[in-house]
Write an enzyme that holds these catalytic residues in place. Sequence first.
Site, PDB file in Angstrom:
ATOM      1  N   ARG A 227      -2.746  -1.854  -3.378  1.00  0.00           N
ATOM      2  CA  ARG A 227      -3.893  -1.470  -3.653  1.00  0.00           C
ATOM      3  C   ARG A 227      -3.376   0.062  -3.787  1.00  0.00           C
ATOM      4  NH1 ARG A 227      -5.502   3.454   1.047  1.00  0.00           N
ATOM      5  NH2 ARG A 227      -7.516   3.909   0.347  1.00  0.00           N
TER       6      ARG A 227
ATOM      7  N   ASN B   8       1.119  -1.250   0.273  1.00  0.00           N
ATOM      8  CA  ASN B   8       0.087  -0.220   0.214  1.00  0.00           C
ATOM      9  C   ASN B   8       0.809   1.402  -0.370  1.00  0.00           C
ATOM     10  OD1 ASN B   8      -2.197   1.404   0.320  1.00  0.00           O
ATOM     11  ND2 ASN B   8      -2.640   1.059   2.115  1.00  0.00           N
TER      12      ASN B   8
ATOM     13  N   HIS C  92     -13.233   3.593  -0.829  1.00  0.00           N
ATOM     14  CA  HIS C  92     -13.058   2.670   0.545  1.00  0.00           C
ATOM     15  C   HIS C  92     -13.714   1.275   0.408  1.00  0.00           C
ATOM     16  CE1 HIS C  92     -13.224   6.204   3.541  1.00  0.00           C
ATOM     17  NE2 HIS C  92     -12.259   5.567   3.139  1.00  0.00           N
TER      18      HIS C  92
ATOM     19  N   ARG D 133     -11.469  16.303   6.055  1.00  0.00           N
ATOM     20  CA  ARG D 133     -12.540  16.772   4.789  1.00  0.00           C
ATOM     21  C   ARG D 133     -13.437  17.243   4.996  1.00  0.00           C
ATOM     22  NH1 ARG D 133     -11.288  11.294   2.299  1.00  0.00           N
ATOM     23  NH2 ARG D 133      -8.517  11.471   1.133  1.00  0.00           N
TER      24      ARG D 133
ATOM     25  N   GLU E 272      -8.406  -4.747   5.276  1.00  0.00           N
ATOM     26  CA  GLU E 272      -8.623  -4.800   4.185  1.00  0.00           C
ATOM     27  C   GLU E 272      -7.593  -4.827   3.270  1.00  0.00           C
ATOM     28  OE1 GLU E 272      -9.544  -0.048   2.941  1.00  0.00           O
ATOM     29  OE2 GLU E 272      -9.463   0.191   4.995  1.00  0.00           O
TER      30      GLU E 272
END
Length: 392
Positions: A92, A7, A181, A242, A364
């Site tokens: 990823r 990742n 996601h 965010r 994940e």
Amino acid sequence: MSILVINCGSSSVKYELFDMSDNSVISKGVVERIGGTTSSIKHEVPKHDVYFKKRANAPDHLTAVELIRNVLSDAEFGVITNVAEVTGVGHRVVHGGEEFHESTLIDKTVLKCIQKCCKLAPLHNPPALEGITACMKIFENVPQVAVFDTAFHHSMPEHVYMYGIPYKFYKKFGIRKYGFHGTSHRYVSKKASEILKKPLEKINLITVHLGNGCSIAAVSGGVSIDTSMGFTPLEGLVMGTRSGDMDPAVVTFLMQEEAMSVDDMNTMLNKKSGLLGISGISNDMRDLLTEMHAGNPRAKLAYDTFVYRILKYIGAYAAALGSVDAVVFTAGIGENVPEIKNEIKQQLSSLLKGAEFMSIRTNEELLIAIDTFEVIKRGPQETDTNNGGINA
Ligand code: AMP
């Protein structure tokens, strides 16, 4: 049989090596501050109680991957001593655009498509590409698989992903909702069906990923039919830094009134907003909870705004789904702050009568490893890309 999951961020490479005979972690770690003067590697072999962090020379992603190969193949630190034992490498990749609806074996065409998607994810896809090309060199002849954050949401219908702006911008730039996601929403959906003891194909779920980035998905029969993140990860819920949803006119107003540049606005919306922006304290829920319980009104306002936005989305997705079997909370906040789940459960008790509210730990990396293993087993002829009609 072992699968290495990679990742890549702009200045870090996280890695996790899985034993696919029992899905256990052999070793994992991260190379940090790539390109800086204080690069380091953290490495852990959980089953053997090995852990270390040391300074390292990592001017770029290629040297970072080389470092990873070396620690994995060092008998002192790793369990495997022969890197040839790595069956495959799973990457990823944040943005697969309209091209990819599933995890895919990487070849030259796939590399080109990921490159094309850099325009849609300028912060995320370029480091992933660097990681892929580095792994293709360092783990030569080992199959490489791309697992996309966007792929799970590929099933959203057209009227869900379309924005209310001139259609030509969809055709010209691929401006539409993509969602992110996806690996996490897919992983917890499968786990929820196991916990509920009902086939995934027969249940409706609302999955709520609350980490530093936050998103929510409506999952019907194991398929994503809507999600809160959009063209970029900025849309939807209030997040750590965010903004999430707001009137787009705020952007042009502030750019005019404060003479803000495009970069200033991007930084404000992505790095200075959300929980941090409202509270003026922190983007970390732990800090906010401490301040809120000590009576800080801005911490309380940030928390309340965060929770209300989640509540509103769950209501909207209940309407989209028609019925809801479970609402699943996951990621850092979703797994560790039960009061958010409990508050929402209480408020929605009559609307979502009979729905379970649960927290499930996301994983994940494991799903990337499983996908990688499956794609390699299936072979190249079965992998598929959907070359949609846009030019993005
Ligand atoms: P993630 O992106 O999934 O690693 O989640 C990161 C966020 O989860 C952090 O910024 C924290 O706000 C939150 N978090 C992690 N652990 C806890 C905890 N024990 N209590 C409250 N919040 C937590």
